[in-house]
Enzyme design. Structure first.
Site, PDB file in Angstrom:
ATOM      1  N   ASP A 317      39.903  47.245  42.586  1.00  0.00           N
ATOM      2  CA  ASP A 317      39.028  46.117  42.855  1.00  0.00           C
ATOM      3  C   ASP A 317      39.008  45.828  44.347  1.00  0.00           C
ATOM      4  OD1 ASP A 317      41.212  44.526  43.519  1.00  0.00           O
ATOM      5  OD2 ASP A 317      41.148  43.327  41.698  1.00  0.00           O
ATOM      6  N   ASP A 360      34.110  42.636  40.504  1.00  0.00           N
ATOM      7  CA  ASP A 360      34.395  43.565  41.602  1.00  0.00           C
ATOM      8  C   ASP A 360      35.366  44.645  41.173  1.00  0.00           C
ATOM      9  OD1 ASP A 360      36.510  41.722  41.360  1.00  0.00           O
ATOM     10  OD2 ASP A 360      37.145  42.053  43.428  1.00  0.00           O
TER      11      ASP A 360
END
Length: 444
Positions: A317, A360
């Site tokens: 991420d 994300d």
């Protein structure tokens, strides 16, 4: 209005009164219809409207009909299927004693408490054919003699206007040698008859997409052996080299010289197949970044694991992504997500699986790649490339954290995901912007 009443109202409007708007009022906006236009498949109400307008202009006169063998099957409270036989006669002509029998299948669903037709298909049963007649017609008991050539031709034209599809027959022999073919099928292919014969040597296997050929052969022979019929979808090769998806429904026959053959009707389902491919693509891809979503990635990784192939999973991420959105705005955040997706594709092989699985969070699966130094180098390259690209956003310390899990191919997908996620969490906890590799002795 119940389902049967809906069908009767539609047929009255369509066949008898030839009232376009009344007929269309029975249909859903996304109705799919086979059998209402020459060479056409209507995939929604507007396409069907255009076909019906064309048909009403060419055949303004109505028909008379009756329903036989009506059966309903309600799958749910708001979805119902119908099968029946529709016997149609030509109205106000000298050949009114001649009937045309078809089988109708229909699906209706409730919208706002009202039944609407969402799918219908009309076909002619082959066992109704009389000797030397292709179309299933019966003469009235008081009829004397058969249709003359002119009236017979007109009747065939009317029937063809209501039944889409190309007709083709081939011998059940090596190469499927040509037995019969009609003009509609030639139009599908883009050939004249002489051109087709010259190009194929009358071997109809040559018009089948090579990737589909073995499946088509197997389906035809296996199905005919069981019940004398088959139904298979595949691509045919047209004169210009393009491919056309067809639904091929065929029946086995024996020709006058004793050879085994098949006769089939082929429907153009190109638009339908491309629509299905588009819908599948939309359910498997992330709309923002263009790479796979969680569902698409899970399907592809599961396929590798089912073959018990080893591989490595990167779970990653973007560090401080929320701060980025708060500082530069969500449009900038979307740009960064697209940027990381591009980096993953740039550092992936053709067989690798890159996906955005939410927010994300991204993953990268590398089948049959478990060498520690290779995986570490890949993680370093991804992290370095990302930091170079995002350097302009200097008010937020952006980086990528990566957890790496290695599998020998014997464990499940859920375990692999959890292990990679645990590694990612350890990186985030220890300082971000780097990776954690799962040592060989800890392999799943």
């Amino acid at each position: 209005m119940g389902v049967k009443e809906l069908l009767i109202y539609f047929l009255d409007s369509y066949l008898v009164r030839r009232n376009l708007e009344d007929a269309l009022s029975c249909l859903s906006d996304h109705v799919i219809s086979l059998g209402t236009g020459v060479q056409e498949v209507a995939l929604n109400k507007e396409e069907l409207r255009a076909l019906m307008i064309r048909e009403f202009k060419s055949i303004p006169g109505g028909f008379v009909y009756r329903l036989d063998h009506y059966q309903e099957c309600c799958y749910k409270e708001d979805v119902c299927g119908v099968y029946c036989s529709v016997v149609t006669s030509i109205k106000d002509t000298d050949v009114s004693d001649i009937s045309f029998q078809t089988r109708l299948t229909m699906t209706a669903a409730k919208f706002g408490g009202q039944w609407k037709i969402i799918n219908m298909h009309m076909s002619a049963p082959s066992d109704q054919q009389e000797d030397e007649e292709f179309f299933p017609i019966k003469y009235g008991r008081q009829a004397v003699g058969k249709l003359n050539a002119e009236d017979g031709k007109k009747l065939v034209e009317i029937m063809l206007s209501m039944l889409p599809g190309g007709i083709m027959g081939g011998y059940l022999e090596k190469g499927f040698p040509l037995y019969i073919i009609n003009d509609t099928m030639l139009d599908y292919l883009g050939y004249t008859y002489d051109e087709l014969v010259k190009e194929t040597g009358e071997e109809m296997e040559k018009i089948i997409e090579p990737e589909d050929l073995e499946r088509v052969r197997r389906t035809i022979y296996d199905s005919i052996q069981v019940n004398g019929e088959y139904d298979v979808q595949y691509r045919i090769i047209r004169k210009d080299g393009t491919r056309l998806w067809v639904d091929d429904k065929g029946h086995a026959i024996t020709t006058e010289d004793g050879r085994k053959a098949m006769i089939s009707v082929m429907l153009d389902i190109n638009d339908s197949m491309h629509l299905q491919e588009k819908l599948l693509q939309e359910t498997m891809e992330d709309s923002l970044t263009g790479i796979l979503n969680r569902r698409g990635a899970t399907a592809q990784i599961s396929a590798y694991i089912s073959l018990q192939k080893p591989g490595a999973l990167f779970m990653m991420d973007i560090d401080n992504f929320k701060m980025l959105n708060d500082t530069y705005g969500h449009q900038c955040g979307d740009h960064i997500l697209i940027l990381l997706a591009k980096i993953l594709k740039d550092y992936s092989r053709e067989e690798d699986v890159a996906a955005r699985i939410g927010g994300d969070e991204f993953i990268l699966y590398l089948p049959e790649c478990v060498e520690k130094h290779v995986l570490e180098k890949r993680a370093e390259n991804i992290g370095s490339a990302f930091q170079i690209e995002v350097a302009v956003y200097d008010r937020v310390p952006l980086s990528v954290s990566i957890g790496i899990a290695v599998s020998d191919g014997k464990s499940g997908l859920e375990h692999l995901f959890k292990t990679a996620d645990d590694r990612l969490y350890a990186v985030k906890k220890s300082g971000k912007g780097t990776y954690k590799y799962q040592d060989t002795e800890e392999a799943l």
